[in-house]
Write a protein that holds these residues in place. Structure first.
Motif, PDB file in Angstrom:
ATOM      1  N   ASN A   1       0.858  -1.263   0.209  1.00  0.00           N
ATOM      2  CA  ASN A   1      -0.019  -0.103   0.097  1.00  0.00           C
ATOM      3  C   ASN A   1       0.852   1.233  -0.138  1.00  0.00           C
ATOM      4  N   ILE A   2       2.000   1.204   0.940  1.00  0.00           N
ATOM      5  CA  ILE A   2       2.859   2.495   0.925  1.00  0.00           C
ATOM      6  C   ILE A   2       3.395   2.834  -0.500  1.00  0.00           C
ATOM      7  N   SER A   3       3.937   1.729  -1.200  1.00  0.00           N
ATOM      8  CA  SER A   3       4.489   2.140  -2.455  1.00  0.00           C
ATOM      9  C   SER A   3       3.420   2.464  -3.489  1.00  0.00           C
ATOM     10  N   HIS A   4       2.315   1.876  -3.376  1.00  0.00           N
ATOM     11  CA  HIS A   4       1.156   1.908  -4.316  1.00  0.00           C
ATOM     12  C   HIS A   4       0.870   3.743  -4.298  1.00  0.00           C
ATOM     13  N   GLU A   5       0.482   3.963  -2.778  1.00  0.00           N
ATOM     14  CA  GLU A   5      -0.035   5.307  -2.623  1.00  0.00           C
ATOM     15  C   GLU A   5       1.223   6.387  -3.149  1.00  0.00           C
ATOM     16  N   ARG A   6       2.232   6.072  -2.768  1.00  0.00           N
ATOM     17  CA  ARG A   6       3.480   7.146  -3.094  1.00  0.00           C
ATOM     18  C   ARG A   6       3.721   7.292  -4.723  1.00  0.00           C
ATOM     19  N   LEU A   7       3.535   6.007  -5.353  1.00  0.00           N
ATOM     20  CA  LEU A   7       3.885   6.050  -6.784  1.00  0.00           C
ATOM     21  C   LEU A   7       2.761   6.737  -7.291  1.00  0.00           C
ATOM     22  N   THR A   8       1.644   6.452  -7.088  1.00  0.00           N
ATOM     23  CA  THR A   8       0.361   7.219  -7.519  1.00  0.00           C
ATOM     24  C   THR A   8       0.431   8.946  -7.419  1.00  0.00           C
ATOM     25  N   GLU A   9       1.052   9.125  -6.262  1.00  0.00           N
ATOM     26  CA  GLU A   9       1.163  10.630  -5.933  1.00  0.00           C
ATOM     27  C   GLU A   9       2.300  11.063  -6.929  1.00  0.00           C
ATOM     28  N   MET A  10       3.177  10.350  -7.404  1.00  0.00           N
ATOM     29  CA  MET A  10       4.273  10.664  -8.107  1.00  0.00           C
ATOM     30  C   MET A  10       3.537  10.896  -9.627  1.00  0.00           C
ATOM     31  N   LEU A  11       2.865  10.023  -9.935  1.00  0.00           N
ATOM     32  CA  LEU A  11       2.144  10.195 -11.192  1.00  0.00           C
ATOM     33  C   LEU A  11       1.302  11.518 -11.462  1.00  0.00           C
ATOM     34  N   LYS A  12       0.718  11.734 -10.159  1.00  0.00           N
ATOM     35  CA  LYS A  12      -0.137  13.113 -10.054  1.00  0.00           C
ATOM     36  C   LYS A  12       0.564  14.316 -10.484  1.00  0.00           C
ATOM     37  N   SER A  13       1.954  14.187  -9.870  1.00  0.00           N
ATOM     38  CA  SER A  13       2.880  15.276  -9.887  1.00  0.00           C
ATOM     39  C   SER A  13       3.791  15.473 -11.179  1.00  0.00           C
ATOM     40  N   HIS A  14       3.637  14.406 -11.892  1.00  0.00           N
ATOM     41  CA  HIS A  14       4.485  14.114 -13.120  1.00  0.00           C
ATOM     42  C   HIS A  14       5.761  13.890 -12.736  1.00  0.00           C
ATOM     43  N   ASP A  15       6.018  13.258 -11.583  1.00  0.00           N
ATOM     44  CA  ASP A  15       7.337  12.828 -11.048  1.00  0.00           C
ATOM     45  C   ASP A  15       8.033  11.466 -11.634  1.00  0.00           C
ATOM     46  N   ILE A  16       6.971  10.889 -12.607  1.00  0.00           N
ATOM     47  CA  ILE A  16       7.498   9.603 -13.154  1.00  0.00           C
ATOM     48  C   ILE A  16       7.930   9.859 -14.516  1.00  0.00           C
ATOM     49  N   LYS A  17       9.219   9.585 -15.028  1.00  0.00           N
ATOM     50  CA  LYS A  17       9.511   9.928 -16.599  1.00  0.00           C
ATOM     51  C   LYS A  17       9.126   8.696 -17.440  1.00  0.00           C
ATOM     52  N   ARG A  18       8.444   8.723 -18.083  1.00  0.00           N
ATOM     53  CA  ARG A  18       8.161   7.856 -19.314  1.00  0.00           C
ATOM     54  C   ARG A  18       8.351   8.202 -20.664  1.00  0.00           C
ATOM     55  N   VAL A  19       9.131   7.334 -21.179  1.00  0.00           N
ATOM     56  CA  VAL A  19       9.610   7.762 -22.693  1.00  0.00           C
ATOM     57  C   VAL A  19       9.242   6.428 -23.553  1.00  0.00           C
ATOM     58  N   TYR A  20       8.584   6.915 -24.696  1.00  0.00           N
ATOM     59  CA  TYR A  20       8.135   5.813 -25.606  1.00  0.00           C
ATOM     60  C   TYR A  20       8.549   6.118 -27.023  1.00  0.00           C
ATOM     61  N   TYR A  21       8.827   4.969 -27.737  1.00  0.00           N
ATOM     62  CA  TYR A  21       9.133   4.980 -29.048  1.00  0.00           C
ATOM     63  C   TYR A  21       7.913   4.510 -30.126  1.00  0.00           C
ATOM     64  N   ALA A  22       7.810   5.387 -31.244  1.00  0.00           N
ATOM     65  CA  ALA A  22       6.677   5.117 -31.813  1.00  0.00           C
ATOM     66  C   ALA A  22       6.958   5.105 -33.510  1.00  0.00           C
ATOM     67  N   VAL A  23       6.484   4.477 -34.410  1.00  0.00           N
ATOM     68  CA  VAL A  23       6.436   4.760 -35.529  1.00  0.00           C
ATOM     69  C   VAL A  23       5.087   5.394 -35.938  1.00  0.00           C
ATOM     70  N   VAL A  24       5.088   6.661 -36.832  1.00  0.00           N
ATOM     71  CA  VAL A  24       3.838   7.296 -37.173  1.00  0.00           C
ATOM     72  C   VAL A  24       3.745   7.418 -38.679  1.00  0.00           C
ATOM     73  N   ASP A  25       2.628   7.295 -39.169  1.00  0.00           N
ATOM     74  CA  ASP A  25       2.342   7.586 -40.472  1.00  0.00           C
ATOM     75  C   ASP A  25       2.663   8.820 -40.882  1.00  0.00           C
ATOM     76  N   GLY A  26       3.200   9.030 -41.878  1.00  0.00           N
ATOM     77  CA  GLY A  26       3.655  10.355 -42.632  1.00  0.00           C
ATOM     78  C   GLY A  26       5.175  10.768 -42.209  1.00  0.00           C
ATOM     79  N   VAL A  27       5.551  11.930 -42.903  1.00  0.00           N
ATOM     80  CA  VAL A  27       6.981  12.450 -42.701  1.00  0.00           C
ATOM     81  C   VAL A  27       6.871  13.711 -41.683  1.00  0.00           C
ATOM     82  N   ILE A  28       7.044  13.520 -40.359  1.00  0.00           N
ATOM     83  CA  ILE A  28       7.078  14.955 -39.786  1.00  0.00           C
ATOM     84  C   ILE A  28       8.410  15.896 -40.034  1.00  0.00           C
TER      85      ILE A  28
END
Length: 305
Positions: free
Chosen positions: A150-177
């Motif tokens: 529960n403690i880790s769940h609560e604290r990680l949830t708070e980190m998500l809300k405050s944008h303190d968890i960094k998530r980086v994705y790779y994607a292939v998109v249609d079209g040339v940016i």
């Protein structure tokens, strides 16, 4: 039913804030729910969330027994990148559903966690379940963190809300940016007509920000790195479609004319960074692109030559 008796050691503090501080294993949302359900009493009388404590108030908290999640435990191979007594970091394969739902009651990540974790599960908010802090879509592969208590769940949830968890994705998109990088700041909410879909919704949407950077351009597609500031449902897929470059293979928000059969969107959660919820150690995890993703890149590179 567990009965917890406490004596107020302070005054002029709201009851909901004080109970949350005294019982950190329960989320603030759950504490509010207890108060609303009249399961928190002061001097034998029910109170509201905004009640301000007086010195030596006797507080009684009735915590219902946690409800067992009605999900069958299954032995499922899981790619566990990291594990300790508080958290798991898992590299989810493409095609695996995270939560059981209509049409997917077996074979989900939760089914596998129920078997793997046994009795060592979070019962946060009154339901025993593996602590899924954030989800990724069925056809999105990659990293997600799971809370084991529960403690880790609560604290990680708070980190998500405050944008303190960094998530980086790779994607292939249609079209040339053409731009090298960009920021998409557009609110996301339910689609006004199709309620099963999300959409950029300026009237009822929630704040959503996505950053992207071009890594490689192909003849009719672009490999990008995407960083999430917020975490709305289908955020990357909705935002990239909104600016005219939908994630390749996206059967909901993408283009119908497919040059490659990708069996769902080409989207991978590659990097995950956060501060450990208990040890406060800086944690960084990165996984390689999966084979399906590499195959798409090979085909795109081949068609370019």
């Amino acid at each position: 039913m567990e009965e917890i008796k406490l004596v107020a050691d302070t005054m002029d503090i709201r009851i909901d804030s004080w109970v949350s501080e005294k019982l950190p294993e329960y989320s603030r949302t759950y504490v509010k729910k207890l108060i609303d359900n009249e399961s928190v009493m002061v001097n034998g009388k029910k109170v509201k969330s905004n009640y301000k404590l007086k010195s030596n108030d006797e507080v009684t908290i009735l915590v219902p027994d946690p409800v067992k999640l009605d999900v069958e435990a299954e032995k499922i191979d899981m790619d566990i990148v990291y594990e300790d007594k508080d958290i798991l970091v898992i590299n989810k394969p493409k095609g695996m559903v995270v939560h059981p739902a209509v049409g997917n009651y077996t074979g989900t990540l939760v089914n596998g966690l129920m078997d793997y974790c046994g009795d060592d599960l979070s019962d946060i908010n009154g339901v025993i379940r593996p602590g899924i802090v954030h989800r990724i879509d069925k056809d999105t592969s990659g990293l997600l963190v799971v809370a084991k208590n529960n403690i880790s769940h609560e604290r990680l949830t708070e980190m998500l809300k405050s944008h303190d968890i960094k998530r980086v994705y790779y994607a292939v998109v249609d079209g040339v940016i053409r731009e090298e990088s960009g920021k998409i700041d557009a609110p996301i909410g339910r689609h006004p007509v199709d309620r099963k879909k999300m959409a950029v919704n300026t009237k009822n949407g929630r704040h959503a920000v996505t950053y992207f950077k071009v890594l490689e351009r192909f003849q009719d597609a672009t490999l990008i790195e995407v960083r999430l500031e917020t975490g709305r449902t289908h955020q990357i897929r909705v935002h990239m479609s909104y600016i005219g470059f939908p994630v390749m293979g996206d059967e909901v928000y993408g283009r119908r004319n497919k040059s490659i059969d990708t069996d769902g969107q080409v989207l991978h959660a590659k990097i995950l960074e956060f501060v450990h919820p208990v040890s406060c150690e800086n944690m960084r995890f990165e996984v390689d692109l999966p084979e399906y993703f590499k195959e798409v890149l090979k085909l795109k590179e081949f068609s370019q030559n």
